[in-house]
Design an enzyme around this catalytic site. Structure first.
Site, PDB file in Angstrom:
ATOM      1  N   ARG A 111      70.627  47.984  22.512  1.00  0.00           N
ATOM      2  CA  ARG A 111      70.323  47.593  23.887  1.00  0.00           C
ATOM      3  C   ARG A 111      69.758  46.806  24.431  1.00  0.00           C
ATOM      4  O   ARG A 111      69.634  46.073  23.459  1.00  0.00           O
ATOM      5  CB  ARG A 111      69.634  48.586  24.264  1.00  0.00           C
ATOM      6  CG  ARG A 111      68.462  48.779  23.897  1.00  0.00           C
ATOM      7  CD  ARG A 111      66.954  49.577  24.558  1.00  0.00           C
ATOM      8  NE  ARG A 111      65.854  49.034  23.879  1.00  0.00           N
ATOM      9  CZ  ARG A 111      65.025  50.362  24.410  1.00  0.00           C
ATOM     10  NH1 ARG A 111      65.417  51.189  25.564  1.00  0.00           N
ATOM     11  NH2 ARG A 111      63.813  50.209  24.200  1.00  0.00           N
ATOM     12  N   GLU A 150      63.585  46.764  31.553  1.00  0.00           N
ATOM     13  CA  GLU A 150      63.043  45.572  30.548  1.00  0.00           C
ATOM     14  C   GLU A 150      63.485  44.263  30.398  1.00  0.00           C
ATOM     15  O   GLU A 150      64.050  44.236  29.390  1.00  0.00           O
ATOM     16  CB  GLU A 150      62.625  46.678  29.406  1.00  0.00           C
ATOM     17  CG  GLU A 150      61.621  47.867  29.538  1.00  0.00           C
ATOM     18  CD  GLU A 150      60.895  47.700  28.700  1.00  0.00           C
ATOM     19  OE1 GLU A 150      61.014  48.368  27.264  1.00  0.00           O
ATOM     20  OE2 GLU A 150      59.489  48.776  28.678  1.00  0.00           O
ATOM     21  N   CYS A 157      73.934  31.358  23.998  1.00  0.00           N
ATOM     22  CA  CYS A 157      75.638  31.413  23.436  1.00  0.00           C
ATOM     23  C   CYS A 157      76.206  30.541  24.063  1.00  0.00           C
ATOM     24  O   CYS A 157      75.963  29.266  25.000  1.00  0.00           O
ATOM     25  CB  CYS A 157      76.527  32.642  23.400  1.00  0.00           C
ATOM     26  SG  CYS A 157      76.692  33.471  25.288  1.00  0.00           S
ATOM     27  N   CYS A 160      75.964  30.509  27.298  1.00  0.00           N
ATOM     28  CA  CYS A 160      73.970  29.731  28.038  1.00  0.00           C
ATOM     29  C   CYS A 160      74.133  28.507  28.309  1.00  0.00           C
ATOM     30  O   CYS A 160      73.282  28.080  29.193  1.00  0.00           O
ATOM     31  CB  CYS A 160      73.611  31.179  27.146  1.00  0.00           C
ATOM     32  SG  CYS A 160      73.030  32.602  27.486  1.00  0.00           S
ATOM     33  N   GLU A 308      56.369  53.559  33.328  1.00  0.00           N
ATOM     34  CA  GLU A 308      56.337  54.342  31.860  1.00  0.00           C
ATOM     35  C   GLU A 308      54.698  53.854  30.887  1.00  0.00           C
ATOM     36  O   GLU A 308      54.409  53.709  31.204  1.00  0.00           O
ATOM     37  CB  GLU A 308      57.885  53.513  30.840  1.00  0.00           C
ATOM     38  CG  GLU A 308      59.055  53.504  31.408  1.00  0.00           C
ATOM     39  CD  GLU A 308      60.296  52.994  29.899  1.00  0.00           C
ATOM     40  OE1 GLU A 308      59.586  53.103  29.272  1.00  0.00           O
ATOM     41  OE2 GLU A 308      60.928  52.403  30.393  1.00  0.00           O
ATOM     42  N   LYS A 357      63.710  59.212  18.323  1.00  0.00           N
ATOM     43  CA  LYS A 357      62.981  61.437  17.629  1.00  0.00           C
ATOM     44  C   LYS A 357      61.697  61.511  17.697  1.00  0.00           C
ATOM     45  O   LYS A 357      62.245  62.621  18.044  1.00  0.00           O
ATOM     46  CB  LYS A 357      64.695  62.017  17.018  1.00  0.00           C
ATOM     47  CG  LYS A 357      64.399  61.253  15.300  1.00  0.00           C
ATOM     48  CD  LYS A 357      65.127  61.782  15.175  1.00  0.00           C
ATOM     49  CE  LYS A 357      64.461  61.082  13.003  1.00  0.00           C
ATOM     50  NZ  LYS A 357      64.679  60.031  13.186  1.00  0.00           N
ATOM     51  N   TYR A 358      60.984  60.507  17.666  1.00  0.00           N
ATOM     52  CA  TYR A 358      60.147  60.952  17.172  1.00  0.00           C
ATOM     53  C   TYR A 358      58.849  60.198  18.911  1.00  0.00           C
ATOM     54  O   TYR A 358      58.070  60.059  17.863  1.00  0.00           O
ATOM     55  CB  TYR A 358      59.122  60.176  15.642  1.00  0.00           C
ATOM     56  CG  TYR A 358      59.906  60.748  14.210  1.00  0.00           C
ATOM     57  CD1 TYR A 358      60.093  62.407  14.728  1.00  0.00           C
ATOM     58  CD2 TYR A 358      60.379  59.939  13.592  1.00  0.00           C
ATOM     59  CE1 TYR A 358      60.268  63.087  13.438  1.00  0.00           C
ATOM     60  CE2 TYR A 358      61.157  60.580  12.112  1.00  0.00           C
ATOM     61  CZ  TYR A 358      61.354  62.200  12.409  1.00  0.00           C
ATOM     62  OH  TYR A 358      61.873  62.315  11.562  1.00  0.00           O
ATOM     63  N   HIS A 359      59.595  59.661  19.097  1.00  0.00           N
ATOM     64  CA  HIS A 359      58.720  59.466  20.672  1.00  0.00           C
ATOM     65  C   HIS A 359      58.294  60.245  21.264  1.00  0.00           C
ATOM     66  O   HIS A 359      58.694  61.640  21.426  1.00  0.00           O
ATOM     67  CB  HIS A 359      59.258  58.171  21.575  1.00  0.00           C
ATOM     68  CG  HIS A 359      58.626  57.978  22.303  1.00  0.00           C
ATOM     69  ND1 HIS A 359      57.968  57.696  23.129  1.00  0.00           N
ATOM     70  CD2 HIS A 359      58.376  56.284  22.653  1.00  0.00           C
ATOM     71  CE1 HIS A 359      57.651  57.142  24.103  1.00  0.00           C
ATOM     72  NE2 HIS A 359      57.635  56.011  23.461  1.00  0.00           N
TER      73      HIS A 359
HETATM   74  C1  GLA Z   1      60.197  51.031  26.764  1.00  0.00           C
HETATM   75  C2  GLA Z   1      61.900  51.770  27.688  1.00  0.00           C
HETATM   76  C3  GLA Z   1      62.612  52.894  27.404  1.00  0.00           C
HETATM   77  C4  GLA Z   1      61.586  53.871  26.117  1.00  0.00           C
HETATM   78  C5  GLA Z   1      60.546  53.052  25.351  1.00  0.00           C
HETATM   79  C6  GLA Z   1      59.845  53.697  24.030  1.00  0.00           C
HETATM   80  O1  GLA Z   1      59.829  51.158  27.510  1.00  0.00           O
HETATM   81  O2  GLA Z   1      62.107  51.358  28.682  1.00  0.00           O
HETATM   82  O3  GLA Z   1      63.851  53.298  27.416  1.00  0.00           O
HETATM   83  O4  GLA Z   1      62.632  52.537  24.590  1.00  0.00           O
HETATM   84  O5  GLA Z   1      60.708  51.731  25.494  1.00  0.00           O
HETATM   85  O6  GLA Z   1      58.214  53.627  24.187  1.00  0.00           O
HETATM   86 ZN    ZN Z   2      74.855  33.699  26.682  1.00  0.00          ZN
END
Ligand code: GLA
Ligand code: ZN
Length: 677
Positions: A111, A150, A157, A160, A308, A357-359
């Site tokens: 991502r 974030e 590239c 860029c 967050e 999944k463990y977050h």
């Molecule tokens: C970031 C992201 C979230 C998630 C958390 C996990 O802050 O924005 O999507 O991945 O980290 O800590």
């Molecule tokens: Zn680029």
């Protein structure tokens, strides 16, 4: 436009029901009710579902998520969903993926993975934002827009590279100006065509990694360009949102002290700041305070959202410690104490699969309410509900400013010499910690901020000096204020070229010194510094960097005790107008920094109420109706008792507190005192 309009501190967080069958949603909302959760952030990673193919948009699932949240009375922070592009997009247009520092063109995966300069990415992300906004702008539950997620990283590239050349043309106008700024006579780099310019990467100017460059000017400009390129992505989406939503505030979640993005350059384009707080350990109270102050400083002291935090554990680290009972609450109130007007989690229900999944989550895989974490979340939710609007919009009445500057951070850390061991954040943290321990309310601000309201300005490792900052710092001292700066300040101009004058360059007048030479040593080498005068003299340790100072009018307050420069100044104070310029020429230890900082604060009578009680944090906010809210936060795992300095009501318990009477805080306890008028 500023913060979303809310009746209390919004409580909730990232919610990804698209990962779950719909019969689970009902249970989610029952549990949200039980935990007083009134805000959900949805759609952050929804692109593949809302646009399953280039010419197909499908909002049916998001409609149901939004409908249900709205029907349950929850506010929605609605994401545009552009933080992770879908597989079909990367397949159809490989240009949307990034090329890394080593020059490898990435394929689909992960991502935060889009090339910021890709016209296809820009077109399609903007179109998605446009459609999300026009579809939900009139939905009464939506209180804010969340663009991307974030922003960060970099891309190298060809697109860029072209974007960088345009950015440079815009900045310098001519190749002559660029050649001068980059000092290209060094190592035969004179550019005679814009096309010759390459992004600085492992294939070009760098060796060993992103901090080791042959041309600081090139790398510095690429950092600026990358930050600006992603800002353009944000602005594209924001403009698309504005077509149908003129009034709802727009944000994106920042990451605190995150080096790749110059948040000061971004801040004017956000309606309100928000950030994600993931401290690495239990020992980060001072660091979190600094980061909250930095985030609040982005919008002139306007409150921000804590977008967050984990209720319990993270997953991305090698080792993910659990927040001890009470810490989640304590740190949530710490955020509020420093200006947070929302307390939100990542995430509300745990992912079942993939890397998180463990977050930690408010609701775990078993969907129970009878867990410690859920209970603590629900108790905090109840407290915030009882508190109501008391803290909303409240400001920090700071008379101390700490300057934070991404350019100085970048320039210092990509520099060859004097020392790779001096890290910008560490120097800033050391000075902030001393202020924080002294209980001072302070703003962390950009070097462009208006300094006229501050009595004290602290500028740690202010490596780069830009614009009229030296004059504005002189003005602070001239009217009776104190300016404190340190080693490695005043070294370079905005192009990272050394000043053709004594160090600390344009700060020399104010500091009343000149630095003649400097010595960098490994962390094992200590040069003691003797501080103070007469019978009150004592020695502290200095490490890493030792500047050799020749006073030009400044008074000497500390001297090196060893080596060939024993007896020469390490700490100085210069009278300037009605105030002072303070200079710390070496990496003093915690005791040393604390001594210097308290000398400065004492002169302005700025010590907080409990400067000598360890780990007891105090922070003040002043509400729009002038009500003073004093937060006391006990960061110790054992109780602490102090004498109340002012009377009032603890808004968390409803109890009266009388001035002069004992005030007891339990382990990790919090008091939020509404002071008597
Ligand atoms: C970031 C992201 C979230 C998630 C958390 C996990 O802050 O924005 O999507 O991945 O980290 O800590
Ligand atoms: Zn680029």
């Amino acid at each position: 436009m500023s913060l979303p309009v809310t009746a209390k501190v919004p409580f909730g967080g990232d919610y990804n029901p698209e990962q779950w069958p719909e019969d689970v949603w009902k249970q989610d909302h029952q549990l949200f009710d039980a935990a007083h959760i009134d805000l959900v952030t949805v759609g952050v990673f929804g692109w593949a579902l809302t646009q399953p193919a280039e010419d197909v948009y499908d909002f049916s699932l998001l409609d149901r998520i939004v409908e249900r949240a709205g029907a349950q009375g929850r506010g929605i922070c609605l994401a545009t969903g552009t933080a992770a592009h879908p597989p079909w997009l990367a397949r159809a247009y490989p240009e949307v993926t990034r090329t890394d520092f080593e020059g490898r063109r990435h394929r689909f995966g992960q991502r935060h993975n889009s090339c910021p300069s890709s016209p296809v990415f820009r077109r399609l992300s903007t179109e998605l934002a446009r459609r999300v906004a026009s579809r939900y702008a009139d939905h009464s539950a939506v209180v804010a827009w969340h663009v991307g997620n974030e922003y960060g990283g970099a891309c190298y590239c060809e697109l860029c590279a072209a974007g960088f050349r345009d950015w440079l043309r815009h900045r310098y106008g001519t190749l002559d100006a660029l050649n001068a700024a980059w000092y290209t006579t060094f190592w035969s780099h004179t550019f005679s065509d814009w096309a010759q310019i390459e992004p600085p990467s492992a294939l070009t100017e760098h060796w060993r990694g992103p901090d080791h460059t042959a041309f600081q000017g090139v790398t510095l400009d690429y950092l600026r360009f990358c930050s600006d390129a992603m800002l353009t992505n944000f602005r594209d989406e924001k403009a698309a949102i504005r077509e149908s939503s003129p009034d709802l505030p727009v944000t994106t979640n920042f990451m605190g002290m995150y080096r790749p993005i110059d948040y000061h350059r971004w801040a004017p384009h956000l309606d309100f700041a928000s950030w994600d707080n993931y401290p690495p350990d239990d020992e980060s109270a001072a660091r979190m305070a600094l980061t909250h102050d930095l985030m609040r400083g982005l919008k002139d002291g306007q409150p921000f959202w804590l977008m967050e935090q984990t209720p319990s554990v993270t997953a991305c680290r090698d080792v993910n410690p659990l927040k001890r009972p009470g810490l989640m609450r304590l740190w949530s109130w710490q955020a509020v104490a420093h200006g947070a007007d929302a307390v939100l989690f990542f995430q509300l229900r745990a992912s079942r699969g993939a890397s998180e999944k463990y977050h930690g989550a408010v609701i775990g895989h078993a969907g129970r309410a009878d867990t410690r974490v859920f209970r603590e979340v629900a108790e905090l939710g109840a407290e915030l509900a009882r508190l109501g609007p008391a803290s909303l919009g409240a400001r920090t009445p700071a008379r101390v400013a700490l300057l934070f500057d991404w350019d100085s951070w970048w320039a210092l850390e990509i520099s060859d010499g004097p020392s790779r061991l001096v890290r910008y954040q560490q120097v800033v943290l050391a000075y902030h910690r001393a202020l924080w321990e002294a209980g001072v309310d302070l703003d962390v601000v950009a070097v462009t901020a208006d300094l006229s309201g501050y009595d004290v300005v602290v500028a740690p490792a202010l490596h780069m000096l830009k614009g009229d900052l030296p004059e504005r710092l002189e003005a602070v001292a001239a009217r009776g204020g104190s300016v404190l700066t340190t080693y490695l300040s005043g070294r370079v101009d905005e192009n990272d070229q050394a000043f053709l004058m004594d160090v600390p360059g344009p700060l020399g007048q104010l500091m009343g010194i000149r630095v003649d030479e400097w010595d960098a040593r490994g962390p094992e080498v200590v040069n003691p510094v003797r501080l103070g005068a007469g019978v009150d003299q004592f020695d502290v340790e200095a490490r890493l960097l030792f500047e050799l100072v020749i006073p030009q009018g400044a008074e000497v307050l500390g001297t090196y005790q060893a080596d060939f420069y024993a007896g020469t100044p390490a700490v100085t104070r210069n009278a300037h107008g009605d105030g002072h310029g303070w200079y710390v020429a070496a990496g003093l230890d915690r005791t040393g920094v604390s001594w210097v900082v308290r000398q400065v604060l004492a002169r302005h009578d700025l010590l907080g109420p409990y400067p000598d009680v360890p780990d007891l944090e105090s922070a003040l906010r002043v509400a729009p109706d002038e009500t003073r809210l004093l937060f006391l936060l006990n960061h110790r795992p054992e109780p602490v008792e102090v004498t109340a300095r002012t009377g009032g009501v603890d808004l968390l318990t409803g109890d009266r507190v009388e001035a002069g009477q004992p005030l007891r805080l339990p382990a990790y306890g919090v008091v939020m005192l509404r002071e008597d008028r």
